[in-house]
Design an enzyme around this catalytic site. Structure first.
Site, PDB file in Angstrom:
ATOM      1  CD  GLU A   1      -8.580  -0.655  10.101  1.00 11.39           C
ATOM      2  OE1 GLU A   1      -8.567  -1.465   9.155  1.00 11.39           O
ATOM      3  OE2 GLU A   1      -8.671   0.575   9.943  1.00 11.39           O
TER       4      GLU A   1
ATOM      5  NE  ARG B   1      -1.720  -1.189  11.244  1.00 12.45           N
ATOM      6  CZ  ARG B   1      -2.567  -0.326  10.670  1.00 12.45           C
ATOM      7  NH1 ARG B   1      -3.850  -0.335  11.006  1.00 12.45           N
ATOM      8  NH2 ARG B   1      -2.132   0.550   9.781  1.00 12.45           N
TER       9      ARG B   1
ATOM     10  NE  ARG C   1      -3.750  -2.333   2.264  1.00 14.13           N
ATOM     11  CZ  ARG C   1      -4.681  -2.628   3.168  1.00 14.13           C
ATOM     12  NH1 ARG C   1      -4.926  -1.783   4.150  1.00 14.13           N
ATOM     13  NH2 ARG C   1      -5.365  -3.746   3.077  1.00 14.13           N
TER      14      ARG C   1
END
Length: 467
Positions: free
Chosen positions: A391, A434, A292
């Site tokens: 998130e 993450r 990304r």
């Protein structure tokens, strides 16, 4: 892509859906082009019918005229020859008219298709209205025993936490400096137990979804054609987030794109296929490298492992019948799978109902799952972060939006053997590195060591701690 018939029947629903999602698209222009196109197609069809009728009748009529011409002379002969010429020219004239209409239709198709691809799926009626992620609504929270995420880490554990950056540097688990040398900002190199822990969570999540929940283990390409990105709804809206492989500039026939999620490849598996209803639902899981650009995120989370250009993710996808209640059932089930995974890792987390302004074009509904991370959030008087939810997972319900774009259909007993577009859903199982942030930070000890969650120990050669 939305159902064009549904757009014609109830355009206000789509206008309101776009407004609630804060997506600017000219729906009136799309309807205008669609109406013009349908008129041209009807006219074209009428001319084709006339063309067929004339071609069927021309032979006998010409035969009669030729018979009369043999006996005719003077003005009568001239009139009959003119009539025969007009009769012979009629099919060619109609063909030219049909081709002219075809050209007019072809000229308007690109604009119409561009507009239709921009029209978002309207959000479900029970999705809260809001403008951005700030308006998302907390549904529920979960904490491991003797831990309360409404308090600071220090209040829970009795000592001030270190960030994942500090802890990973302490145990030689990461090398940011050399990563930046290799690939620039938002890059990382996992080393030693950092790489082992990264692989451990991916392997555990993949085994969890395939062994415990029956999802089919599947590998998919992460370099795909543009049609696959359009078909899954990541283009045109998300084009700025994708890395392009410019093959056309090297003489190739088309470009490729690096995918930002395994969902793209999994959904592309059955593009342009008609599935057997008896085989539904299809449940796929993959682990893939994701890319990304993080366009628009300049200055945000530039340190650490939170917002990066390349990561690995275990993804789950369900393709089911076109039934809203079945889609809702699978949505709940896929979220439940992730909740169970996070509970097994003893990670405090919450479910967040995304509002209309945070859904994006393709979702009828989306639930985010956020893990609590001690190093995020506001800082206290001593400059120590108070912790915050961030998130780590996103569960989407898309109904037939992707499947229409991909032309993915099914037929069977409930459809009367006619074809119907499938429904699709997706959710993250685990995205690393993450997910390493809460694992490392939540399970740190006062001496700086890190307790490895029990489910990950078999993937870490039985080790219980790092450090």
């Amino acid at each position: 892509m939305i159902d064009l018939k549904a757009l014609r029947d109830d355009p206000d629903r789509f206008r309101e859906g776009a407004r609630r999602k804060r997506i600017n698209v000219n729906i009136d222009r799309a309807l205008e082009l669609d109406a013009s196109r349908r008129e041209l197609l009807a006219e074209q069809e009428s001319l084709r019918a006339e063309q067929k009728r004339i071609e069927k009748e021309i032979g006998p009529k010409l035969g009669q005229l030729m018979g009369r011409l043999k006996k005719a002379d003077g003005a009568e002969r001239e009139s009959l020859e003119q009539e025969a010429g007009e009769l012979r020219a009629a099919p060619t004239k109609l063909k030219e008219q049909i081709q002219a209409l075809e050209a007019r239709i072809a000229a308007m198709d690109p604009e119409l298709q561009e507009l239709l691809l921009q029209i978002p799926l309207p959000p479900d009626a029970d999705v809260p209205i809001g403008e951005s992620a700030d308006d998302n609504v907390q549904i529920e929270t979960w904490n491991p025993p003797e831990f309360d995420a409404s308090k600071s880490f220090e209040q829970n554990k009795g000592f001030a936490p270190k960030s994942h950056i500090d802890l990973m540097h302490m145990h030689d688990m990461v090398d940011f400096e050399r990563a930046v040398k290799i690939a620039g900002s938002r890059s990382y190199v996992l080393t030693g137990d950092g790489m082992r822990l990264h692989n451990a969570i991916l392997r555990y999540a993949f085994d969890f979804i395939t062994n415990n929940h029956g999802f089919r283990a599947t590998s998919v390409p992460v370099i795909v054609r543009e049609e696959c990105m359009v078909g899954t709804g990541f283009f045109p809206a998300g084009r700025d987030q994708a890395y392009r492989v410019a093959e056309t500039e090297r003489g190739g026939t088309h470009d490729f794109f690096l995918t930002g999620t395994g969902e793209v490849g999994l959904m592309g598996l059955h593009e342009n296929e008609i599935l057997d209803e008896a085989n539904l639902p299809l449940k796929y899981a993959t682990v893939s490298t994701c890319f990304r650009r993080e366009a628009g995120a300049a200055g945000k989370d530039t340190a650490g492992l939170f917002r990066i250009h390349q990561f690995d993710k275990v993804e789950q996808v369900v393709i089911c019948r076109a039934d809203e209640e079945e889609s809702r059932k699978w949505h709940r089930a896929m979220i439940g799978i992730v909740e169970d995974l996070l509970k097994s890792l003893e990670l405090p987390h919450r479910l967040l109902q995304c509002c209309t302004g945070d859904l994006g074009p393709k979702n009828a509904d989306m639930i985010d799952i956020e893990c609590w991370m001690p190093s995020r959030g506001d800082v206290d008087a001593n400059g120590v972060p108070t912790g915050a939810y961030s998130e780590t997972h996103s569960a989407s319900r898309l109904y037939d939006f992707q499947c229409r774009r991909l032309n993915m259909r099914y037929k069977g007993e409930s459809t009367g053997n006619s074809t119907v577009h499938c429904h699709s859903l997706n959710n993250t199982v685990a995205a690393s590195p993450r997910i390493l942030i809460p694992i490392i930070e939540i399970h740190q000890n006062e001496d700086g060591s890190i307790t490895i969650p029990a489910p990950l120990r078999p993937y870490m050669n039985g080790a219980e701690r790092i450090g």
